[in-house]
Design an enzyme around this catalytic site. Sequence first.
Site, PDB file in Angstrom:
ATOM      1  N   LEU A 292       0.813  -1.222   0.000  1.00  0.00           N
ATOM      2  CA  LEU A 292       0.000   0.000   0.000  1.00  0.00           C
ATOM      3  C   LEU A 292       0.847   1.273   0.000  1.00  0.00           C
ATOM      4  O   LEU A 292       1.727   1.448   0.847  1.00  0.00           O
ATOM      5  CB  LEU A 292      -0.919   0.005   1.238  1.00  0.00           C
ATOM      6  CG  LEU A 292      -1.943   1.153   1.291  1.00  0.00           C
ATOM      7  CD1 LEU A 292      -2.983   1.021   0.200  1.00  0.00           C
ATOM      8  CD2 LEU A 292      -2.601   1.234   2.653  1.00  0.00           C
ATOM      9  N   ASP A 293       0.577   2.171  -0.938  1.00  0.00           N
ATOM     10  CA  ASP A 293       1.233   3.490  -1.011  1.00  0.00           C
ATOM     11  C   ASP A 293       2.745   3.397  -1.117  1.00  0.00           C
ATOM     12  O   ASP A 293       3.464   4.333  -0.736  1.00  0.00           O
ATOM     13  CB  ASP A 293       0.856   4.353   0.212  1.00  0.00           C
ATOM     14  CG  ASP A 293      -0.635   4.662   0.252  1.00  0.00           C
ATOM     15  OD1 ASP A 293      -1.255   4.672  -0.819  1.00  0.00           O
ATOM     16  OD2 ASP A 293      -1.168   4.859   1.351  1.00  0.00           O
ATOM     17  N   ALA A 294       3.225   2.275  -1.627  1.00  0.00           N
ATOM     18  CA  ALA A 294       4.671   2.090  -1.708  1.00  0.00           C
ATOM     19  C   ALA A 294       5.148   1.864  -3.138  1.00  0.00           C
ATOM     20  O   ALA A 294       6.304   1.529  -3.366  1.00  0.00           O
ATOM     21  CB  ALA A 294       5.097   0.916  -0.825  1.00  0.00           C
TER      22      ALA A 294
END
Lengths: 283, 283, 283, 283
Positions: D226-228
Site C-alpha cells: 500500500l502506497d509504496a
Amino acid sequence: MAKVTLLINCKDKSGIIATVTNFFHERNGNIVYIDQYVDTENGIFFMRLENEFSSEFDIVKVRADFEKEIAKTYNMNWKLFSEERVLKMAVFVSKYDHCLYDILGRYKAGELGVEIPFILSNHKDLEPIAKAFEIPFYHVPVTKDTKVEAEVKQLELLQEFEVDFIVLARYMQIISDKMISEYPNNIINIHHSFLPAFAGAKPYHSAYKRGVKIIGATCHYVTAELDAGPIIEQDITRISHSHSIKDLILKGRDLEKIVFSRGIKLHIQRKTMVFNNKTIIFT
Amino acid sequence: MAKVTLLINCKDKSGIIATVTNFFHERNGNIVYIDQYVDTENGIFFMRLENEFSSEFDIVKVRADFEKEIAKTYNMNWKLFSEERVLKMAVFVSKYDHCLYDILGRYKAGELGVEIPFILSNHKDLEPIAKAFEIPFYHVPVTKDTKVEAEVKQLELLQEFEVDFIVLARYMQIISDKMISEYPNNIINIHHSFLPAFAGAKPYHSAYKRGVKIIGATCHYVTAELDAGPIIEQDITRISHSHSIKDLILKGRDLEKIVFSRGIKLHIQRKTMVFNNKTIIFT
Amino acid sequence: MAKVTLLINCKDKSGIIATVTNFFHERNGNIVYIDQYVDTENGIFFMRLENEFSSEFDIVKVRADFEKEIAKTYNMNWKLFSEERVLKMAVFVSKYDHCLYDILGRYKAGELGVEIPFILSNHKDLEPIAKAFEIPFYHVPVTKDTKVEAEVKQLELLQEFEVDFIVLARYMQIISDKMISEYPNNIINIHHSFLPAFAGAKPYHSAYKRGVKIIGATCHYVTAELDAGPIIEQDITRISHSHSIKDLILKGRDLEKIVFSRGIKLHIQRKTMVFNNKTIIFT
Amino acid sequence: MAKVTLLINCKDKSGIIATVTNFFHERNGNIVYIDQYVDTENGIFFMRLENEFSSEFDIVKVRADFEKEIAKTYNMNWKLFSEERVLKMAVFVSKYDHCLYDILGRYKAGELGVEIPFILSNHKDLEPIAKAFEIPFYHVPVTKDTKVEAEVKQLELLQEFEVDFIVLARYMQIISDKMISEYPNNIINIHHSFLPAFAGAKPYHSAYKRGVKIIGATCHYVTAELDAGPIIEQDITRISHSHSIKDLILKGRDLEKIVFSRGIKLHIQRKTMVFNNKTIIFT
C-alpha cells in the site's frame, strides 16, 4: 450563532484597534479573527475582523451604532457583512473552456460558496457545458456595431439576477468603463502572464520570444487601463527552451485555473481590499 | 521611540483582544501589529502584538501592571520583549561548512540582528572559517567517554557568554536531555528531509532509494525525541531519477541554508510560539 | 579515464545524431549523456554529449577529425571541452555583499569547480571580504571621466589572469560594448526582477508600486541592450501587501543568490548554448 | 507522416545509442527526440526515442527487425509505440468528486488524448457527473462479502472495453494482487500526502497532528504494498498553524488534481519507465 465580518480602512490613528474591539466586546461579540495592516507610506489603516455572536443579533442596529459611534469619528470606509448572505457571481466566457470547467467543477463540489445565476458569452461554443452543469446560458454577441446594445443587455441581466460580482473566465473582450463603474472592484479577470510582464494580447507568444524560464498568471480586478488593475493573486510555473508556444498555452491552463480560483475565493471570503490600485489580502 | 513585542497564550475566552489592546491604549501605546490565532481544538488563544511608545516608557512597570491587571486573570503564559535587547546566538557545527558559511555571510551582512558570541564544534575542521569571520571558536571534542564532560564544558560556555539560543548548523550530535531542558524551545536544528519522512541518519540516501520526486529540509526545535520537535519551517526542491545521492546532497545544501535561515530569523523576531509540539508562526 | 563534452548547433538535418554517436563509438568512446533539442521554428539542431574514454585519448586529433569528418559537412558551430580544464572566473562587485558572500562560500566549500583569480570592484567596501577569503582584490574606480581607462585596466587584468568568464555579483555598472564583444556570452549578470518585468534600475521599488504578489530574480548573459540578454535562470518568491520595499530587498537577496549560483553553475558545466538571444539549457 | 516512440532498457553497454540511432537512420527515420539515462548503481541503460518517418512505414516489420538485429543482442526490454493508437483509460472513483471533475474537464477540453470507455464506482454518488459528461457509468459495490465477485465484474469490464490502464481518482479501495498483476505499472493512484510521509489512511489528519508546514500529494503506480509503488510525480503546497484539518483537505484538493493529471499525462505520453520500484521520467 451569527457571524459577521468587518472590513475597515481609514487614516491611521492610535487607538483604532482598541476602540473597535471594545465596540464588539460590549455587544457580547467574540472576535475570532483579526488581521490589520498599516500602509505607513500613505498613513492608512486597514483591518478585517470576524465576530461571532451567540445571542440575538441585530445587524441593522449594529451597523447604525458603528457608523455613529466609530466610523464617523475616524472617517472610515467600512463594510459589515453577514455570513449568511450568499454572493451571486456571473461568469463571462468566450471560447476557452478550461477555466469554465474548473470553476463549475469547484462550484458543483461545493467549494466556492456562491450562487452562479448565469453564464454569459459572446459565442455559443460553451453553451453545452452550461447545460451539462444546469446553469442558464446567455449568448450576447459582441461586434463592433453591437457593442453598445450588447452592454445594455449585459447590464440588464446583471441587474435582473442581482449579481454581486463578475468573473471573466478568459472572456477576451474589453470591459467598458460604464460596466467597470457599475461594478467597482467587482470584476475579476485572469490574465495569462506574470503582470506587469506581457500585458495585452498573446502573452505566451511574447514569453516564448523573450525566452523566459518561468511563465505566470495574474488574477486582478478590472480597471479602465487594460491589465493594470489591482493584483489579487499571481503564480508561476517553470518552462524551458524545449517548450513550444503550444506547450506554454497548455502548461498555462493549469496555472490560470489555480490562480483564478484562488483570487475568486479571496474575493468571496471578503479577504481583499483595494487601495491605490493595490490589494490588501487579509490572511 | 520604544518598541515592545508581546507574546501571549492562554485559555480562549471572549474579550481578551479588547482587554489587551485597551491596556496598551491607556498607556499611550500605539499597536502597530497584531496577529492572533485560536486553536479551537484545544481552546487555546495565542497573540503577538507590537506596540510603539513615543513617550517615556517603563518596561518594568508595564510588566508588573500587565501581570497584575491581565495575565493573572486570564492565567496567561506571556512575555514582553524590548526590541533594544539583542539576542545572543551560539552556533554549533561539526564538519559541514555550507550552513556555517551561510549564517556567517548573513551575520556579517547585517541581516540577522543578533550577536554570535562563539562557534563551537566537536571537530577542528571549521576553525579557519571562524577565524576568517573573526568569531571565537571553541573545540569541544565529543567521544563516547567524554560526552558528559563535553556537555559540562558546553554549558559553561553558554552561561559564560549569556547565550539566549543555540543553532545546530549540521552539528550531527545528539543533544542531551539536560541541555534541552536548559534551553527549552531555544535549540534550533536543520534536518535534511521533509519531516516526518526520512527522520534519522542519511535522509538523502533514503530519499534516493524510495525514488521520491521532491526532497526537503526542515527547521525545528530540538526535543528529547530525535527529529520529532516542533517544526518551524520547511521547504522542498524538485529532483528526478537522474540525480545521484551526491546530487541530492548538493541540491539539498541550498535548501538547508534557506530553510535554516528562515527558521532562525522567525525565532529572532519572536514570531514563534510552541504548543503541543507544534509551532504557531506569526505573520 | 578522460571525459569530454561536446556542444553542437547547426541546421537541422536527418541523421546528425546517428553520425555523431557513431563518430565517438568508433573511437571507443562511451556516450554517458546525450541531450538534444530542435528549434523547429528556425530549423536549428542543438546537442550536448558527454563521452568517456577509457584508453589513451588525443583530444587534439579528435577535434581535427571531428572538424574534417562531420562539422564541415553539417556546417556546425561546435566545441569539444576536456573536463580537466578548470575555468577561471572573475568576480565583479560594487558595494552589495550578499551575492559575493554566497559565491565565495560555495567556492570555498568546493561546490563550483572553478578558479577565482581575482575580485574587482569600483569601490573598496568589499575588500575585507576578499581578504578573509584570501582572494586578490583590485580596486578600479569608475567615474564619468575615468570610464575608458578603467575599462583598459579591467581588460588588462582579465587577460593577465586568462579569465574565461566574468560574473557580475551586483556590479551596478554598465558593461561596455567592447568588453561584451571580448567576452561574448561569457559575462553573467544577476538582475533583481523577473525579467522582462522591471528592467532597469530599482526593480524592487517598481514591484512595490505595482503591487505584485511575486518578486523574481533573473540570471542572464550580458548583451549590449540593458537587461535584455539571454536568460539562463529565473525564480520567484511570494510577497504580500505587508512587505515594505526594504522587506522586498531583503527577501530578494536570497532569491538573487540562489538564481545567480544556479546560472553560474550551468555555465561552468557547459550546459548552456545561446541562439537568437535565448538560451538552450541542457539537462 | 508516421511517428513512433521507442522505450528501451537493458544492461548498460558501450555503443547502444550509436547502434539504435543507426537502425532508425538506415530506415529513413528522423530522430526528433532522444533522452537517455544510465542507472550507474545497477548498470542499467534506459532510453526514449521519438522517430518521424515521412515515407511509408511498416511498424510490424520494423518491430521484427529491431528484435532480431538489436534487442536480442542487448537483451533489451523494449516497446515501440505508434502515435496513432489512442489509449483507453478506465476511471475508478468512490465518493470524492474533485479529481473526477478535473479529469473529465481535461478530457472534454481535449487535453489528455485518451479515450475513457467508462467510469466505475463502488458507490452511486458520482453517477450524475458521468451522465453530464456522457460517459458510461458502472456501479460495482464492494463489501467484505462481495469483494471477489466485484473484482470479477471489474475485470470483465476492463477486458470488454479493452482498457489499457486504470486511474484511481480517489477510489479508496484496496486493489487486489490479481488486478495489479493483470495491469502491471498500469494502475495509477493519487495519494494525498508527500509519500513516504503519511502513508495509509487520513494523511491530512496526520499532517495536522505533526504540525508540518507543507502538505503534498503523490501520484504513483499501484503495487502490492500500500502506497509504496513507484512514484511518478509529487508536489506540495504551504500550510500554516492556522489551517484546520478541513482547510488541509480543501487545499489538498487542488494539489491532488494537479499532481494526478501530471502523472496521468506522463503515462499517456509513454514518458515513464519503472525499474526497481522507481520511475524514470523522460523529459
